[in-house]
Design a protein around this motif. Structure first.
Motif, PDB file in Angstrom:
ATOM      1  N   ALA A   1       4.731  -0.915  -2.073  1.00 15.80           N
ATOM      2  CA  ALA A   1       4.336  -1.890  -3.089  1.00 15.80           C
ATOM      3  C   ALA A   1       2.817  -1.964  -3.146  1.00 15.80           C
ATOM      4  N   VAL A   2       2.311  -2.480  -4.262  1.00 15.51           N
ATOM      5  CA  VAL A   2       0.885  -2.761  -4.392  1.00 15.51           C
ATOM      6  C   VAL A   2       0.728  -4.266  -4.272  1.00 15.51           C
TER       7      VAL A   2
ATOM      8  N   GLU B   1      -1.525  -6.527  -4.855  1.00 16.02           N
ATOM      9  CA  GLU B   1      -2.059  -7.419  -5.875  1.00 16.02           C
ATOM     10  C   GLU B   1      -1.242  -7.412  -7.171  1.00 16.02           C
ATOM     11  N   LEU B   2      -0.281  -6.521  -7.270  1.00 13.63           N
ATOM     12  CA  LEU B   2       0.581  -6.534  -8.455  1.00 13.63           C
ATOM     13  C   LEU B   2       1.764  -7.476  -8.224  1.00 13.63           C
TER      14      LEU B   2
ATOM     15  N   PRO C   1       2.250 -12.292  -6.848  1.00 13.96           N
ATOM     16  CA  PRO C   1       1.841 -10.988  -6.323  1.00 13.96           C
ATOM     17  C   PRO C   1       2.570 -10.687  -5.019  1.00 13.96           C
TER      18      PRO C   1
ATOM     19  N   PHE D   1      -0.191   1.309 -16.512  1.00 17.59           N
ATOM     20  CA  PHE D   1       0.377   0.928 -15.216  1.00 17.59           C
ATOM     21  C   PHE D   1      -0.019   1.948 -14.158  1.00 17.59           C
TER      22      PHE D   1
ATOM     23  N   GLY E   1       0.786  -1.221   0.000  1.00 22.83           N
ATOM     24  CA  GLY E   1       0.000   0.000   0.000  1.00 22.83           C
ATOM     25  C   GLY E   1       0.816   1.268   0.000  1.00 22.83           C
TER      26      GLY E   1
ATOM     27  N   ARG F   1      -1.554   5.769  -2.355  1.00 26.63           N
ATOM     28  CA  ARG F   1      -0.300   6.095  -1.693  1.00 26.63           C
ATOM     29  C   ARG F   1       0.880   5.472  -2.450  1.00 26.63           C
ATOM     30  N   ALA F   2       0.706   4.241  -2.898  1.00 25.77           N
ATOM     31  CA  ALA F   2       1.744   3.614  -3.704  1.00 25.77           C
ATOM     32  C   ALA F   2       1.896   4.378  -5.017  1.00 25.77           C
TER      33      ALA F   2
ATOM     34  N   SER G   1      -3.891   1.580  -5.049  1.00 26.38           N
ATOM     35  CA  SER G   1      -3.384   2.205  -3.834  1.00 26.38           C
ATOM     36  C   SER G   1      -2.853   3.592  -4.148  1.00 26.38           C
TER      37      SER G   1
ATOM     38  N   GLY H   1       5.210   6.037  -6.616  1.00 26.53           N
ATOM     39  CA  GLY H   1       5.674   5.868  -7.986  1.00 26.53           C
ATOM     40  C   GLY H   1       5.799   7.193  -8.718  1.00 26.53           C
TER      41      GLY H   1
ATOM     42  N   SER I   1       1.554 -12.043  -1.581  1.00 26.99           N
ATOM     43  CA  SER I   1       1.663 -13.463  -1.235  1.00 26.99           C
ATOM     44  C   SER I   1       2.982 -13.782  -0.534  1.00 26.99           C
TER      45      SER I   1
ATOM     46  N   PRO J   1      -5.651 -17.081   0.634  1.00 30.27           N
ATOM     47  CA  PRO J   1      -4.359 -16.385   0.651  1.00 30.27           C
ATOM     48  C   PRO J   1      -4.109 -15.653  -0.668  1.00 30.27           C
ATOM     49  N   GLN J   2      -4.566 -16.245  -1.767  1.00 29.26           N
ATOM     50  CA  GLN J   2      -4.440 -15.579  -3.071  1.00 29.26           C
ATOM     51  C   GLN J   2      -5.784 -15.635  -3.761  1.00 29.26           C
TER      52      GLN J   2
ATOM     53  N   TYR K   1       8.914  -2.191 -11.232  1.00 31.59           N
ATOM     54  CA  TYR K   1       8.685  -1.110 -12.187  1.00 31.59           C
ATOM     55  C   TYR K   1       8.175   0.149 -11.486  1.00 31.59           C
ATOM     56  N   LEU K   2       7.380  -0.057 -10.415  1.00 29.31           N
ATOM     57  CA  LEU K   2       6.773   1.070  -9.696  1.00 29.31           C
ATOM     58  C   LEU K   2       7.809   2.110  -9.285  1.00 29.31           C
TER      59      LEU K   2
ATOM     60  N   GLN L   1       6.122  -6.007 -11.502  1.00 30.32           N
ATOM     61  CA  GLN L   1       5.425  -4.727 -11.662  1.00 30.32           C
ATOM     62  C   GLN L   1       5.727  -3.793 -10.506  1.00 30.32           C
TER      63      GLN L   1
END
Lengths: 510, 357
Positions: A349-350, A352-353, A403, B225, A346, B235-236, B233, B240, A406, B10-11, A360-361, A357
């Motif tokens: 990092a994100v 779910e990405l 992701p 992207f 959050g 904030r993320a 998010s 970036g 995980s 979990p995923q 790359y952020l 990726q």
């Protein structure tokens, strides 16, 4: 613990097992708490401490095994049932409403109807009795973390629990505040209340606790009387393998100035944020500067000012000789800085990405190799860089490019550190490098930070872990209520001098 | 006592991400059958008439494509917008404004007939929709108003504006006072793709192309992207180096532009003139299209076709069985309801445990 109390148990767990998707978070755990003892539950992050206490408090149900309360088998269906039995719990992350007063917050947690005025009186009386100074009518948003914790503790004590569970209570306190809390706990014990004390701070456990149960990988490793053990022997039981602490080799050579902060003032938009007041700080090549402080004293605000996520006076911050106060984060990255925020999912990092990726952020602006023509991402280059970071930092993961969410906290943090380190930045700013990270990963990360400084980068580490700061920093400063203390060479500092500054004393006293 | 519990996976489950729309569709059919049965209509026959018959005849397949075209085009824009965490509920209004601005050309300059006429109309339509969508976005960024409310309220502004224009300035002076504009010239009409087979116009092809381009940009480029990061998010996104408020406005304008382009395509390709009402709620139905398509532009193509079917089939059962004209809305609502419910299974699994004590 008194002799007659030892005969009967207050709480006994037998064969408790809890699985999350085939992985056993707790595996056949047995242990027992007798009335009037302070019992420590010790283990690394991920050892299963939280899962275990959540079952005691009715937040989770065990898959196998039994819970006995005063000799009777019980099913704790929910926290309300736990409170009815006489179990109270203070969580690591508080659940308080910032816009309500302390008394109102306490009233919210009471089962059944309550009269606010009576409650405030009761709370105040209890607070005085246990030496927990509290203004019941103060707005929670205005209170320090330590004061907020007191509200949580009083909220539990009002229900007269037979067992009080504390989850990492001192992680947010200054050493002095922690001492005061230990006195409260000793007093509770005198009155026959049992305490289940979760911590990985072993010196505290040795001082405070009558017995300790040590968890590793979801299983009980052993039980011991901590006073009879050394911190080292406790650590060895907890970790199961010898942890190598990073060693600073001699004093660092102070190179050229990479970042200069002069009279930085910043008032955050968030009404509960902390204003930064007149901060002055230099970061030099080859040197690690550590910033200590209790959480919520302006750490994240300082980080965001330095990273460019919020903008300040142009000349308040210089990178090299360039005023960057009004430049955004990518412009500052292009000038050779790198940033690693506290929050992993959050912010850094994100969740779910995928890892690539997320790489790359933070690197899309600096690594031209990752972007092909017309802004199309070069996936093969991205995958190459990602895999090399994964190898370099020994990131354990379940899939090729999973992701971020995980990964375990430690592995994700290693990846995120590696993402910045592999750019060889001239300046690296890190907030909480090893927060919620297991001991092995933390050691790895600290080593990498020191290696970066040794190779000639300037490094700033903001942390609440004093052990960590003393281990890796060449210089220390303390952030309190948005003020930054003078920067001192680490050799000239002790836990107590830093602790006093963390509590807000001015430097003349220290 | 048995307890039914939702436990977090979990995923996210890939299986249920794919299965959820199908499951939702099946549940919609069952619920729909029950509703027909309660209304004394033969459920099996009604469902057949609703969902199968339109797929058998060639002419109704063309009808399907014509209805799907605006749904897909608007749905793609909304999918992008929603991925950016910007909640544009006013596509219906942007559709209408796009149609108005685009049709100024053939109505006021009927003699301007060149190969540039149609591209100019589409461009103006997109521009009109984008600017109209910029209003709620700007209000949000500057005044922190709720974009869901403002974009929705602007729908009624647009609809009433069209109503007035169609009865006033845009009316055909030789039209016997019918609230209609002049019929567009051939140069201002989107031609049929296969005139020998049926009426499907190039708007459908345009919608497919838009979907493919949007998918590529969203998944493969830095711009896309940005949308995904800021949406997931904020904030993320800031970390970036992306500006949340700039992206918010851009996302709104993109969805407005596509809604506006859908509006002028519909008027030019399917209707042929301006009139007080030009949409059976495409802009609202496209919200369902976007979600049913998993906010993925390619998924939107499939879900756009499904929702078009609810329109066509609904008309069928209205005529043949005499059910209420609200039946289309009922089925669309059921579908959205079940999609959102089934999506729970992507992140949670259902376990039935024996509660003790």
């Amino acid at each position: 613990m008194t002799q007659q109390a030892a005969g009967q148990s207050l709480l006994r767990l037998s064969g408790i097992t809890k699985r999350f998707n085939e992985i056993a978070a707790n595996d056949g755990v047995d242990f027992e708490i007798v009335p009037g003892e302070i019992h420590a539950l010790v283990g690394e992050n991920g050892a299963g401490k939280s899962t275990l206490v959540k079952m005691i408090y009715g937040l989770l149900q065990p898959d196998e095994g039994e819970i006995h309360w005063r000799g009777q088998a019980v099913a704790v269906a929910n926290p309300k049932a736990a409170r009815a039995l006489g179990v109270g719990m203070v969580f690591q992350h508080f659940s308080l409403f910032e816009a309500l007063t302390a008394a109102e917050n306490i009233a919210m947690a009471m089962d059944g109807k309550v009269d606010l005025a009576t409650l405030a009186e009761e709370a105040q009386a209890l607070a005085e009795k246990f030496g927990l100074p509290l203004d019941a009518n103060a707005m929670v948003g205005d209170l320090s973390v330590g004061e907020r914790q007191r509200i949580e503790i009083i909220r539990c004590l009002l229900q007269k629990p037979a067992l009080l569970i504390l989850d990492e209570p001192t992680s947010v306190l200054t050493p002095q505040e922690a001492d005061r809390m230990f006195e409260t706990l000793a007093q509770l014990k005198q009155e026959g209340t049992s305490v289940l004390y979760i911590s990985h701070r072993l010196d505290e456990v040795r001082r405070l606790c009558d017995r300790a149960t040590i968890l590793r990988g979801g299983k009980v490793v052993t039980q011991c009387v901590p006073a009879e053990e050394s911190v080292e022997s406790l650590a060895a039981m907890m970790v199961g393998e010898q942890v190598h602490t990073a060693q600073r080799e001699g004093s660092a050579i102070k190179g050229e100035r990479r970042m200069q902060i002069r009279n930085l003032n910043y008032k955050p938009l968030n009404p509960f944020g902390v204003s930064l007041k007149n901060i002055t700080l230099d970061l030099h090549a080859g040197v690690v500067v550590g910033i200590a402080g209790v959480a919520g004293n302006g750490q994240s605000e300082l980080f965001e000012c330095m990273s460019g996520e919020v903008l300040v006076e142009p000349k308040a911050i210089l990178l090299g000789d360039t005023p960057v106060g009004q430049l955004g984060i990518n412009a500052r990255r292009k000038l050779g800085s790198a940033f690693c925020p506290e929050e992993r999912n959050g912010h850094a990092a994100v969740g779910e990405l995928s890892l690539s990726q997320n790489l790359y952020l933070s690197r899309q602006s600096t690594d031209s190799v990752l972007s092909g023509a017309a802004g199309v991402i070069d996936l093969s280059a991205l995958s190459r860089v990602t895999q090399s970071v994964i190898q370099e930092m020994d990131v354990r993961k379940t899939a090729e490019d999973p992701p971020a969410a995980s990964l375990s906290g430690g592995n994700l943090q290693k990846f995120l550190m590696g993402r910045e380190l592999s750019r060889n930045p001239q300046l690296l700013i890190i907030n909480q490098p090893t927060w919620g990270v297991d001991a092995m990963a933390a050691a790895h990360i600290r080593k990498a930070i020191m290696a970066l400084a040794k190779s000639g980068s300037a490094v700033l580490v903001i942390s609440q872990d004093l052990d960590e700061l003393f281990e890796i920093s060449d210089y220390l400063a303390v952030l309190h209520d948005g003020h930054l203390s003078n920067v001192m060479p680490t050799e000239q500092c002790t836990f107590s001098t830093i602790g006093v500054l963390m509590g807000g004393a001015s430097e003349d006293v220290a | 006592m048995r307890q039914i519990q939702l436990t977090k996976r979990p995923q996210a489950s890939k299986l249920f991400a794919a299965l959820s729309p199908l499951l939702a569709f099946a549940l919609t059919l069952i619920a729909g059958a029950i509703i027909f049965w309660l209304n004394d209509k033969p459920p099996a026959q009604a469902i057949y008439m609703y969902f199968i018959e339109p797929l058998i005849a060639e002419w109704s397949l063309h009808d399907l494509a014509i209805k799907a075209a605006p749904l897909i085009m608007i749905g793609v824009g909304l999918a992008v917008c929603y991925r950016a965490n910007a909640w544009n509920i006013g596509a219906e209004g942007q559709f209408v404004v796009g149609a108005i601005v685009g049709s100024l050309v053939p109505i006021f300059w009927p003699d301007f007939q060149s190969p540039l006429t149609l591209p100019l109309m589409l461009l103006l339509g997109a521009l009109g929709g984008a600017l109209f969508a910029a209003i709620p976005a700007w209000l949000k960024v500057r005044m922190n108003t709720n974009e869901i409310l403002t974009s929705l309220m602007l729908v009624y502004v647009a609809q009433l504006l069209l109503d007035w224009l169609a009865r006033g300035p845009l009316r055909d002076p030789n039209g016997f006072n019918f609230p209609q504009s002049i019929t567009f010239s051939d140069a201002a009409t989107l031609p049929e793709i296969l005139p020998s087979s049926g009426a499907t116009h190039y708007g459908f092809l345009l919608a497919i192309i838009v979907a493919i381009v949007a998918w590529f940009v969203l998944e493969k480029t830095r711009a896309g992207f940005q949308v995904r990061v800021v949406g997931a998010s904020p904030r993320a996104g800031k970390f970036g180096g992306f500006s949340g408020s700039k992206l918010f406005i851009v996302a709104f304008m993109i969805s407005g532009a596509l809604a506006g382009m859908a509006g002028i395509s519909e008027v030019s390709g399917a209707i042929g003139h301006m009139q007080p009402i030009i949409s059976p709620g495409y802009g609202f139905t496209a919200i369902i299209v976007a979600f049913l398509g998993r906010l993925n532009p390619l998924g939107v193509v499939a879900s756009g076709l499904v929702l078009a079917l609810t329109y066509i089939g609904g008309e069928g059962v209205q005529m043949m069985m005499g059910v209420s004209d609200k039946v289309v809305r009922v089925f669309q609502g059921l579908l959205l309801f079940f999609v959102l419910a089934c999506d729970t299974l992507i992140h949670y699994k259902v376990t039935i445990s024996k509660g003790r004590g």
